[in-house]
Design a protein around this motif. Structure first.
Motif, PDB file in Angstrom:
ATOM      1  N   UNK A   1       7.444   3.211  -1.562  1.00  0.00           N
ATOM      2  CA  UNK A   1       6.366   4.039  -1.040  1.00  0.00           C
ATOM      3  C   UNK A   1       5.442   3.151  -0.226  1.00  0.00           C
ATOM      4  N   UNK A   2       4.995   3.656   0.900  1.00  0.00           N
ATOM      5  CA  UNK A   2       4.010   2.942   1.709  1.00  0.00           C
ATOM      6  C   UNK A   2       3.078   3.955   2.329  1.00  0.00           C
TER       7      UNK A   2
ATOM      8  N   UNK B   1       4.533  -0.186  -2.442  1.00  0.00           N
ATOM      9  CA  UNK B   1       5.004  -0.489  -3.789  1.00  0.00           C
ATOM     10  C   UNK B   1       6.472  -0.133  -3.899  1.00  0.00           C
ATOM     11  N   UNK B   2       7.149  -0.802  -4.810  1.00  0.00           N
ATOM     12  CA  UNK B   2       8.530  -0.455  -5.145  1.00  0.00           C
ATOM     13  C   UNK B   2       8.608  -0.002  -6.608  1.00  0.00           C
ATOM     14  N   UNK B   3       7.467   0.368  -7.160  1.00  0.00           N
ATOM     15  CA  UNK B   3       7.318   0.944  -8.499  1.00  0.00           C
ATOM     16  C   UNK B   3       7.763   0.007  -9.610  1.00  0.00           C
TER      17      UNK B   3
ATOM     18  N   UNK C   1       0.867  -3.578  -3.229  1.00  0.00           N
ATOM     19  CA  UNK C   1       0.503  -4.543  -2.197  1.00  0.00           C
ATOM     20  C   UNK C   1      -0.324  -3.866  -1.106  1.00  0.00           C
ATOM     21  N   UNK C   2      -1.256  -4.620  -0.537  1.00  0.00           N
ATOM     22  CA  UNK C   2      -2.097  -4.129   0.550  1.00  0.00           C
ATOM     23  C   UNK C   2      -2.003  -5.094   1.725  1.00  0.00           C
TER      24      UNK C   2
ATOM     25  N   UNK D   1       6.702  -7.718   3.589  1.00  0.00           N
ATOM     26  CA  UNK D   1       5.916  -6.506   3.349  1.00  0.00           C
ATOM     27  C   UNK D   1       6.619  -5.268   3.893  1.00  0.00           C
ATOM     28  N   UNK D   2       7.196  -5.335   5.084  1.00  0.00           N
ATOM     29  CA  UNK D   2       7.835  -4.173   5.707  1.00  0.00           C
ATOM     30  C   UNK D   2       9.355  -4.213   5.598  1.00  0.00           C
ATOM     31  N   UNK D   3       9.904  -4.982   4.669  1.00  0.00           N
ATOM     32  CA  UNK D   3      11.355  -5.082   4.519  1.00  0.00           C
ATOM     33  C   UNK D   3      11.912  -3.998   3.604  1.00  0.00           C
ATOM     34  N   UNK D   4      11.814  -2.767   4.004  1.00  0.00           N
ATOM     35  CA  UNK D   4      12.478  -1.682   3.294  1.00  0.00           C
ATOM     36  C   UNK D   4      12.683  -0.539   4.269  1.00  0.00           C
ATOM     37  N   UNK D   5      13.745   0.201   4.077  1.00  0.00           N
ATOM     38  CA  UNK D   5      14.036   1.313   4.970  1.00  0.00           C
ATOM     39  C   UNK D   5      14.207   0.833   6.403  1.00  0.00           C
TER      40      UNK D   5
END
Length: 169
Positions: A27-28, A42-44, A49-50, A142-146
């Motif tokens: 989730x971001x 967060x990855x739960x 993280x901010x 930080x932006x390494x997802x999806x």
């Protein structure tokens, strides 16, 4: 008899271990102010993280969450997912963009003038947790997802405009 009991126990263990395909993995959120972009991720697991993007710098923070807070956050986001599902979005000052990654990437724009109860609860949760932020060094992942790419830093505000009065019309 032991083999039947063993099969039943094995079946129960395997059936409880099935992953939900719609389970949210990441989730971001991105909030745009006049001179700063604030992102939350967060990855739960146990950390929120901010990322604060200013015109000339980027700062990172984190907040440790306990298990109850993590489950509460995931429930809030799942409620928003069940509330609406939109693939197109626009950003304007003051709006927040929520990115959700389950089996597919989903985007939700929060219009502050028509805020739902679920968005209010989520915003309250993020506001309360941000009061406990701890500064940290750069988070390169930080932006390494999806398939998401980081937003650029916001442009610098123009301090003053000088008009050339020597121009003849």
């Amino acid at each position: 008899m032991k083999s039947y009991l063993l099969l039943i126990v094995l079946f129960l263990i395997l059936s409880c271990n099935v992953n939900d395909k719609n389970s949210i993995k990441h989730f971001a959120s991105l909030s745009m102010k006049e001179d700063v972009f604030i992102s939350t991720k967060t990855d739960f697991k146990d950390t929120l993280f901010y990322e604060y993007r200013f015109p000339d710098s980027t700062k990172y923070y984190y907040v440790k969450l306990n298990q109850k807070q993590t489950e509460n956050l995931k429930t809030l986001i799942e409620n928003i997912c069940s509330e609406k599902n939109s693939q197109k979005f626009e950003l304007s000052i003051g709006q927040q963009l929520f990115l959700v990654d389950a089996e597919q990437d989903r985007f939700y724009v929060n219009d502050l003038s028509k805020e739902t109860e679920n968005f209010k609860k989520l915003n309250y949760f993020l506001k309360e947790s941000s009061q406990k932020m701890i500064s940290t060094k750069e988070i390169k992942t930080f932006w390494d997802f999806g398939k998401f790419i980081p937003p650029p830093n916001p442009p610098k505000q123009i301090q003053n405009i000088k008009l050339n009065t020597k121009i003849k019309w």
